[in-house]
Design a protein around this motif. Structure first.
Motif, short mmCIF file in Angstrom:
data_model
loop_
_atom_site.label_atom_id
_atom_site.label_comp_id
_atom_site.label_asym_id
_atom_site.label_seq_id
_atom_site.Cartn_x
_atom_site.Cartn_y
_atom_site.Cartn_z
N TYR A 1 1.09 -1.34 -0.05
CA TYR A 1 0.19 0.15 0.14
C TYR A 1 0.67 1.45 0.54
O TYR A 1 0.35 2.43 -0.68
N GLY B 1 -0.26 0.95 -3.35
CA GLY B 1 -0.87 1.48 -3.86
C GLY B 1 -1.77 2.90 -3.55
O GLY B 1 -2.67 3.71 -3.86
N GLU C 1 -10.28 5.66 -4.10
CA GLU C 1 -10.05 4.61 -3.58
C GLU C 1 -10.67 3.44 -4.47
O GLU C 1 -10.52 2.32 -5.16
N GLN C 2 -11.95 3.55 -4.63
CA GLN C 2 -13.25 3.17 -5.17
C GLN C 2 -12.85 3.09 -7.01
O GLN C 2 -13.09 2.26 -7.04
N LYS D 1 -10.38 3.32 -8.07
CA LYS D 1 -8.92 2.53 -8.44
C LYS D 1 -8.94 0.99 -8.69
O LYS D 1 -8.80 0.45 -9.27
N ARG D 2 -9.81 0.30 -7.78
CA ARG D 2 -10.18 -0.80 -7.72
C ARG D 2 -11.26 -1.21 -8.74
O ARG D 2 -11.24 -2.23 -8.93
N ARG D 3 -11.83 -0.65 -9.00
CA ARG D 3 -12.71 -0.56 -10.66
C ARG D 3 -12.27 -0.64 -11.49
O ARG D 3 -12.27 -1.09 -12.66
N GLY E 1 -1.18 -6.40 -2.63
CA GLY E 1 -2.16 -5.73 -2.60
C GLY E 1 -2.54 -4.89 -3.27
O GLY E 1 -3.81 -4.05 -3.97
N MET F 1 -4.69 -6.05 -7.14
CA MET F 1 -5.78 -6.15 -6.92
C MET F 1 -6.50 -5.19 -7.85
O MET F 1 -7.91 -5.48 -7.91
N MET F 2 -5.32 -4.33 -9.04
CA MET F 2 -6.47 -4.09 -10.29
C MET F 2 -6.33 -4.67 -11.44
O MET F 2 -5.06 -5.47 -11.39
N SER G 1 -6.20 -13.62 -1.09
CA SER G 1 -5.70 -12.76 -2.10
C SER G 1 -4.32 -12.76 -1.88
O SER G 1 -3.79 -12.45 -0.74
N ASN H 1 -2.89 -9.82 -0.90
CA ASN H 1 -2.38 -8.94 0.16
C ASN H 1 -2.79 -9.47 0.95
O ASN H 1 -1.69 -8.69 2.10
#
Length: 398
Positions: free
Chosen positions: A210, A233, A252-253, A255-257, A322, A326-327, A354, A356
């Motif tokens: 992170y 991240g 952050e949301q 980025k995750r999408r 992660g 995670m992307m 996962s 991370n």
């Protein structure tokens, strides 16, 4: 074998795993504790109180789930609080050659530990042979039962900052928990993720977390280089938040999408600012994220070259953490930017499956194999600490 607890201190969370070896060399996790926390930046503590609360929280959660009292933990040491020192050592048997015994390897490693110079403010947590040299021939295999006049070795020593240990010690003292051992987080990860045959020549592990990206060069069972880059991240979300003038949570949301290398066309997303919502083009989000990812790839390549990794030989490289994996599409993007083959191989687990959580599972893997008794029950009991040689044998026979 008794269960073992590990405490993994990451840049965005603290994890406690309490587990044991199951059938077929699997790992049975009896208890888990996870708590969000950003305790350090580089090699500096930035939230000791948050770390204190998180450690107590995760140990209590793992205890409650396992219905067991945790009295000691194996502690992971982040790369930014670690240092690797390599040293050469030779022991001679005199004028006449003789058969190398296990005690000779112990003597060799003991001599290496006494010879190596300790960096200021640090103490030794691990010494592992990189390779042995016998009659001019080098090998990662132990020279036991070989006849020779002398044996030499290149030994890797991993040190940890005293300040790191002292800080965790003070916290654990509050709840009556002790250390059982220290584990370089990248060492445990590398041994778990990278197969033995791919560690015969130097292999590389890159953990994008992170707050930072850690790099580890491993040969056989020994870490020969550790390094950290202060980009992870967090910086992706921070760039979006700043560039688009939206909240960190909304960034952050987004980025995750996000999906790398996807043609978004004219699509847009609605993101929140401090006072309202705004519509943002997906192509703008892609521009910001991919620019930061390209910069990270460049920093990784520069760091690998600084660590003297021969990139033209196309070394085996594994990716974990992660912060990037995670992307979606990130692995392929990084492969293209680095121009190198990169793998990911997080072992499947029924929980916390996962990337991370790689460092936590790597530490548990390391700690459990460290405690494994030798195969000969007449040689050492299951409660006795195995010799360093048998520990290495366990890793070589993964």
């Amino acid at each position: 074998m008794k269960p073992t607890a590990v405490l993994d201190i990451g840049s965005s969370k603290v994890v406690c795993l309490y587990g044991s070896i199951a059938e077929r060399e699997g790992i049975l996790v009896n208890g888990v504790g996870v708590s969000s926390c950003e305790p350090y930046l580089g090699d500096e503590w930035i939230d000791k109180q948050g770390l204190h609360d998180a450690i107590i929280d995760v140990i209590q959660k793992a205890e409650q789930e396992a219905n067991m009292r945790i009295r000691e933990v194996a502690l992971t040491v982040p790369s930014s609080f670690s240092q690797v020192v390599l040293s050469d050592i030779t022991i001679s048997f005199g004028d006449r050659p003789r058969i190398v015994e296990e005690s000779d390897i112990e003597t060799l490693l003991d001599s290496a530990q006494k010879k190596v110079e300790h960096p200021a403010g640090m103490h030794l947590i691990n010494s592992t042979p990189v390779f042995f040299l016998v009659d001019g021939v080098s090998s990662v295999e132990s020279p036991i039962e070989t006849e020779t006049e002398e044996i030499s070795a290149l030994v890797s020593h991993i040190f940890v900052k005293n300040e790191f240990v002292d800080t965790i010690q003070d916290i654990l003292d509050d709840i009556g928990v002790e250390f059982s051992m220290f584990i370089s987080s990248m060492h445990g990860e590398a041994l778990m993720l990278i197969p033995e045959q791919e560690r015969v020549r130097p292999a590389v592990l890159i953990d994008v977390g992170y707050r930072q990206t850690d790099l580890c060069v491993i040969e056989g069972t020994a870490v020969t280089a550790l390094s950290s880059i202060p980009v992870g991240g967090y910086q992706f979300a921070s760039d979006l938040s700043f560039g688009l003038e939206v909240t960190r949570e909304s960034a952050e949301q987004a980025k995750r999408r996000f999906v790398f290398s996807l043609d978004y066309g004219g699509k847009t997303e609605i993101l929140r600012t401090d006072t309202e919502s705004k519509r943002v083009a997906n192509s703008t989000i892609a521009y910001i994220i991919e620019a930061r990812a390209a910069e990270l790839a460049e920093l990784i390549r520069d760091e690998l070259e600084r660590l003297n990794v021969n990139l033209s030989a196309r070394p085996v490289i594994y990716l974990s953490g992660g912060g990037l994996l995670m992307m979606r599409g990130s692995l392929e993007f990084l492969k293209k930017k680095l121009g190198l083959p990169i793998k990911r191989d997080m072992p499947w687990t029924p929980r916390l499956s996962s990337p991370n959580y790689c460092s936590a599972f790597g530490a548990l893997y390391f700690a459990l194999r460290f405690k494994q008794p030798t195969e000969d029950p007449n040689k050492v009991s299951a409660d006795e600490k195995p010799s360093i040689l048998n520990i290495l044998k366990n890793f070589f026979t993964k």
